[in-house]
Design a protein around this motif. Structure first.
Motif, PDB file in Angstrom:
ATOM      1  N   VAL A 103      -5.559   4.828  -4.918  1.00  0.00           N
ATOM      2  CA  VAL A 103      -5.195   3.662  -4.117  1.00  0.00           C
ATOM      3  C   VAL A 103      -6.425   2.796  -3.869  1.00  0.00           C
ATOM      4  CG1 VAL A 103      -4.409   2.871  -1.847  1.00  0.00           C
ATOM      5  CG2 VAL A 103      -3.192   4.720  -3.014  1.00  0.00           C
ATOM      6  N   GLN A 104      -7.523   3.421  -3.477  1.00  0.00           N
ATOM      7  CA  GLN A 104      -8.745   2.659  -3.220  1.00  0.00           C
ATOM      8  C   GLN A 104      -9.239   1.962  -4.491  1.00  0.00           C
ATOM      9  OE1 GLN A 104      -9.865   2.039  -0.206  1.00  0.00           O
ATOM     10  NE2 GLN A 104      -8.236   3.324   0.581  1.00  0.00           N
ATOM     11  N   TYR A 127       0.607   4.155  -2.887  1.00  0.00           N
ATOM     12  CA  TYR A 127       0.254   5.542  -2.582  1.00  0.00           C
ATOM     13  C   TYR A 127       1.341   6.503  -3.072  1.00  0.00           C
ATOM     14  CZ  TYR A 127      -0.877   9.817  -0.129  1.00  0.00           C
ATOM     15  OH  TYR A 127      -1.159  11.131   0.154  1.00  0.00           O
ATOM     16  N   ARG A 186       0.805  -1.225   0.000  1.00  0.00           N
ATOM     17  CA  ARG A 186       0.000   0.000   0.000  1.00  0.00           C
ATOM     18  C   ARG A 186       0.838   1.274   0.000  1.00  0.00           C
ATOM     19  NH1 ARG A 186      -3.015   3.884   1.748  1.00  0.00           N
ATOM     20  NH2 ARG A 186      -5.259   3.868   1.553  1.00  0.00           N
ATOM     21  N   ASP A 187       1.905   1.316   0.785  1.00  0.00           N
ATOM     22  CA  ASP A 187       2.718   2.534   0.858  1.00  0.00           C
ATOM     23  C   ASP A 187       3.302   2.896  -0.504  1.00  0.00           C
ATOM     24  OD1 ASP A 187       2.177   2.759   3.538  1.00  0.00           O
ATOM     25  OD2 ASP A 187       4.129   1.991   4.201  1.00  0.00           O
ATOM     26  N   LEU A 189       0.691   9.375  -5.674  1.00  0.00           N
ATOM     27  CA  LEU A 189       0.879  10.768  -5.258  1.00  0.00           C
ATOM     28  C   LEU A 189       1.851  11.485  -6.180  1.00  0.00           C
ATOM     29  CD1 LEU A 189       0.338  13.035  -3.236  1.00  0.00           C
ATOM     30  CD2 LEU A 189       2.200  12.115  -1.831  1.00  0.00           C
ATOM     31  N   PRO A 223      -2.861  14.630  -2.849  1.00  0.00           N
ATOM     32  CA  PRO A 223      -3.047  13.532  -1.891  1.00  0.00           C
ATOM     33  C   PRO A 223      -4.444  12.907  -1.925  1.00  0.00           C
ATOM     34  CG  PRO A 223      -2.076  15.456  -0.816  1.00  0.00           C
ATOM     35  CD  PRO A 223      -2.443  15.875  -2.198  1.00  0.00           C
ATOM     36  N   HIS A 224      -5.467  13.720  -2.150  1.00  0.00           N
ATOM     37  CA  HIS A 224      -6.830  13.176  -2.175  1.00  0.00           C
ATOM     38  C   HIS A 224      -7.038  12.305  -3.413  1.00  0.00           C
ATOM     39  CE1 HIS A 224      -7.820  15.613   1.252  1.00  0.00           C
ATOM     40  NE2 HIS A 224      -7.375  16.691   0.631  1.00  0.00           N
ATOM     41  N   ALA A 240      -4.662  10.821  -5.030  1.00  0.00           N
ATOM     42  CA  ALA A 240      -3.805   9.642  -4.845  1.00  0.00           C
ATOM     43  C   ALA A 240      -4.507   8.608  -3.978  1.00  0.00           C
ATOM     44  CB  ALA A 240      -2.470  10.046  -4.237  1.00  0.00           C
ATOM     45  N   GLU A 241      -5.151   9.064  -2.916  1.00  0.00           N
ATOM     46  CA  GLU A 241      -5.868   8.134  -2.039  1.00  0.00           C
ATOM     47  C   GLU A 241      -7.035   7.479  -2.782  1.00  0.00           C
ATOM     48  OE1 GLU A 241      -6.191   5.764   0.930  1.00  0.00           O
ATOM     49  OE2 GLU A 241      -4.683   7.329   1.047  1.00  0.00           O
ATOM     50  N   ASP A 242      -7.742   8.250  -3.604  1.00  0.00           N
ATOM     51  CA  ASP A 242      -8.819   7.675  -4.416  1.00  0.00           C
ATOM     52  C   ASP A 242      -8.269   6.612  -5.367  1.00  0.00           C
ATOM     53  OD1 ASP A 242     -10.666   9.318  -3.201  1.00  0.00           O
ATOM     54  OD2 ASP A 242     -10.748  10.768  -4.864  1.00  0.00           O
TER      55      ASP A 242
END
Length: 188
Positions: free
Chosen positions: A61-62, A44, A40-41, A48, A54-55, A57-59
C-alpha cells in the motif's frame, strides 16, 4: 454502496476523482490525501488477499501510494482512475509474489469469527484451507479470483484492471475455480 461506504469501481464518483486528480497534479497535498483516503481500504484489501500477509500488504500500500503520487502526472485519463490504480496494485502484488516466492499464512482471526467453539474451529479450518488454496494459485489466476470472487468486481472492471480481454479473464477464473475446488474438496 459497498460495505466500505464507496460504490464499486464502475460507480465511483469519477467526477470527484477527476477533480481531486487535477488538484493533486497542481500540487495540492490535501487533494492527494483525500484521493488516497477514498481508495486506501480497497488497495489494502486487494494487496492483503493477493499476498496473504498484513505486513507485506501494508508495505505494498505504501509503495503504491508513493508510486501513484509520482506517476499521477502520467495518468492520461484513457481509463477510469480506479482501473488504473487497481492495475498498479495488482501489478505491484504480482511483482512482490514473483520476487519473494514466500507465502505467509493470513491470520484468519482478522477475517472471520464464528460463534461456538466447534463451529469456530471448523470455520477456522475452512478459512485456513481457502486462504492457502488462493495463495497457492499462480499470480495471474490469483488476481482474477481476488478481483472477481472476493472483491466482487464485474468481469468488465476486473478485465480492465488486469489489461486483458474479458474472455481471458473468464478462462482464468474457470481454471482457478477448478483448482480451488480440487484443493477444497475435503471440506465439502
Amino acid at each position: 454502496m459497498a460495505a466500505d461506504g464507496q460504490d464499486r469501481p464502475g460507480g465511483l464518483d469519477t467526477a470527484a476523482d477527476d477533480w481531486l486528480i487535477a488538484k493533486a497534479r497542481s500540487g495540492s497535498i490535501d487533494a492527494w490525501e483525500v484521493l488516497v483516503h477514498r481508495h486506501r481500504d480497497r488497495i489494502y484489501r486487494i494487496a492483503l488477499r493477493m499476498v496473504g500477509n498484513p505486513h507485506d500488504a501494508e508495505d505494498i500500500v505504501q509503495d503504491v501510494v508513493l508510486q501513484v503520487w509520482t506517476a499521477l502526472a502520467g495518468f492520461a485519463g484513457k481509463s477510469r482512475f480506479t482501473t488504473w490504480l487497481y492495475r498498479v496494485v495488482v501489478n505491484r502484488c504480482i511483482n512482490h509474489i514473483t520476487s519473494a516466492r514466500q507465502h505467509h499464512e493470513l491470520d484468519e482471526t482478522a477475517l472471520s469469527t464464528a460463534p461456538g467453539a466447534d463451529v469456530q474451529a471448523v470455520a477456522r479450518g475452512q478459512l485456513r484451507a481457502a486462504i492457502a488454496a488462493v495463495l497457492n494459485l499462480p499470480p495471474d489466476l490469483r488476481a482474477a479470483v481476488v478481483l472477481v470472487d472476493i472483491e466482487q468486481l464485474s468481469y468488465h472492471d476486473a478485465a480492465a484492471i488486469l489489461d486483458i480481454p474479458e474472455s481471458t479473464l473468464r478462462g482464468r477464473l474457470h481454471r482457478a475455480r477448478r483448482v480451488l475446488l480440487e484443493h477444497l474438496r475435503a471440506w465439502t
